[in-house]
Scaffold this motif. Structure first.
Motif, PDB file in Angstrom:
ATOM      1  N   ASP A 143      26.786  36.681  16.927  1.00  0.00           N
ATOM      2  CA  ASP A 143      28.152  36.179  16.865  1.00  0.00           C
ATOM      3  C   ASP A 143      29.133  37.316  16.599  1.00  0.00           C
ATOM      4  N   ARG A 144      28.764  38.242  15.717  1.00  0.00           N
ATOM      5  CA  ARG A 144      29.634  39.393  15.453  1.00  0.00           C
ATOM      6  C   ARG A 144      29.803  40.243  16.702  1.00  0.00           C
ATOM      7  N   LYS A 168      32.218  38.448  19.071  1.00  0.00           N
ATOM      8  CA  LYS A 168      33.606  38.547  18.630  1.00  0.00           C
ATOM      9  C   LYS A 168      34.144  39.965  18.863  1.00  0.00           C
ATOM     10  N   ASP A 178      39.671  35.372  12.473  1.00  0.00           N
ATOM     11  CA  ASP A 178      38.849  34.692  13.473  1.00  0.00           C
ATOM     12  C   ASP A 178      39.161  33.205  13.426  1.00  0.00           C
ATOM     13  N   ALA A 230      38.558  30.802  21.685  1.00  0.00           N
ATOM     14  CA  ALA A 230      37.464  30.939  20.728  1.00  0.00           C
ATOM     15  C   ALA A 230      36.242  30.254  21.336  1.00  0.00           C
ATOM     16  N   HIS A 265      35.001  40.139  22.462  1.00  0.00           N
ATOM     17  CA  HIS A 265      36.242  39.414  22.742  1.00  0.00           C
ATOM     18  C   HIS A 265      37.462  40.213  22.302  1.00  0.00           C
ATOM     19  N   ARG A 266      37.359  40.831  21.125  1.00  0.00           N
ATOM     20  CA  ARG A 266      38.491  41.626  20.637  1.00  0.00           C
ATOM     21  C   ARG A 266      38.801  42.762  21.609  1.00  0.00           C
ATOM     22  N   LEU A 279      42.370  37.412  16.403  1.00  0.00           N
ATOM     23  CA  LEU A 279      41.151  38.221  16.334  1.00  0.00           C
ATOM     24  C   LEU A 279      41.417  39.645  16.790  1.00  0.00           C
TER      25      LEU A 279
END
Length: 282
Positions: free
Chosen positions: A17-18, A21, A111, A134, A24-25, A86
């Protein structure tokens, strides 16, 4: 006794998950989303703020605020606004727009699926084409509801699956990587029944309407595709993924050109469809 297998699975899930993210960032920081948002869809923020009827003195959270097209007009109404995203790289443009408008608000990296706020901390929570990106819809909607007080209001503006942006994501799907387990397509937030299902019995007074924003920037599907391929992170990411395959790049060009041409009207404009949904938290 500690369940080592369960602990290992949880750790692996958290790590994945990290990584997602972080990806995505970086994606939203690429290109020039601030210019695209300001030039093409800035008017959507005031539309949302008006619909949710933000009032002076209210504590307002803008989730996935980007450069602040909703947060800034909310602050100009006299609300105390926290704009979160994010991707804090977008905040420089947001702060500049706020200064130019004479608005004061707080900008905070956060987030949407794990908001750093207390239960019921806000009178109003909004998101203008932000929370929809998200990846885990149940998590972000649960957080949206958690941080809004009982009797408070929520307002969401999202691209629809059938509108131009939804069609664009559908056209890119064959060229993209498979979504991670549990991730859901962003344009589902533009499906009223999907959003009602996410919010469930936690809200009342739900009002939803489909509308369009007029965009006069592009004279052809080619111009539309070129602009998004240089400015919009999700499109840039798909082109980067297929960069070593000329045939796929040509097919991707053709698919996005067709999406733009399909919504181009006789007078040269486009109408991009969105869903605007407001509700009161029980």
């Amino acid at each position: 006794m500690t369940d080592l297998k369960s602990s290992s699975t949880t750790s692996s899930t958290d790590e994945a998950d990290r990584a997602l993210k972080s990806k995505h960032r970086a994606m939203w920081a690429s290109g020039d989303y601030p210019a695209l948002a300001h030039d093409l869809i800035w008017s959507l923020g005031p539309r949302l703020v008006e619909a949710v009827d933000i009032r002076p003195g209210e504590r307002v959270l803008d989730i996935a605020a980007g450069t602040g097209n909703a947060a800034i007009p909310a602050a100009l109404r006299g609300a105390s606004v926290v704009a979160t995203d994010l991707t804090p790289e977008l905040f420089d443009a947001g702060r500049r727009h706020a200064r130019e408008a004479g608005a004061e608000l707080e900008w905070r990296e956060a987030d949407a699926e794990a908001l750093p706020f207390s239960d019921g901390e806000f009178d109003v929570a909004i998101s203008s084409i932000g929370i929809m990106f998200a990846p885990h819809h149940e998590r972000s909607s649960a957080e949206l509801l958690r941080v809004t007080r009982s009797g408070g209001r929520i307002g969401l503006l999202s691209w629809t699956p059938s509108g131009l942006v939804g069609q664009m994501f559908a056209a890119m799907k064959p060229f993209n990587a498979p979504p991670p387990p549990g991730a859901q397509p962003a344009p589902l937030w533009g499906d009223e029944q999907h959003v009602r299902g996410l919010l469930g019995d936690a809200v009342t007074d739900v009002h939803a309407v489909r509308d369009t924003v007029r965009v006069d920037r592009f004279a052809s599907g080619v111009e539309f595709r070129q602009h998004f391929a240089s400015h919009y992170g999700p499109v840039i990411a798909v082109y980067n993924r297929n960069a070593d395959d000329p045939e796929k790049l040509a097919a991707l060009d053709a698919a996005l050109d067709a999406v733009g041409d399909a919504v181009l009207e006789d007078d040269g404009g486009m109408r991009w469809e969105y869903l605007l949904l407001t509700a009161t938290v029980r």
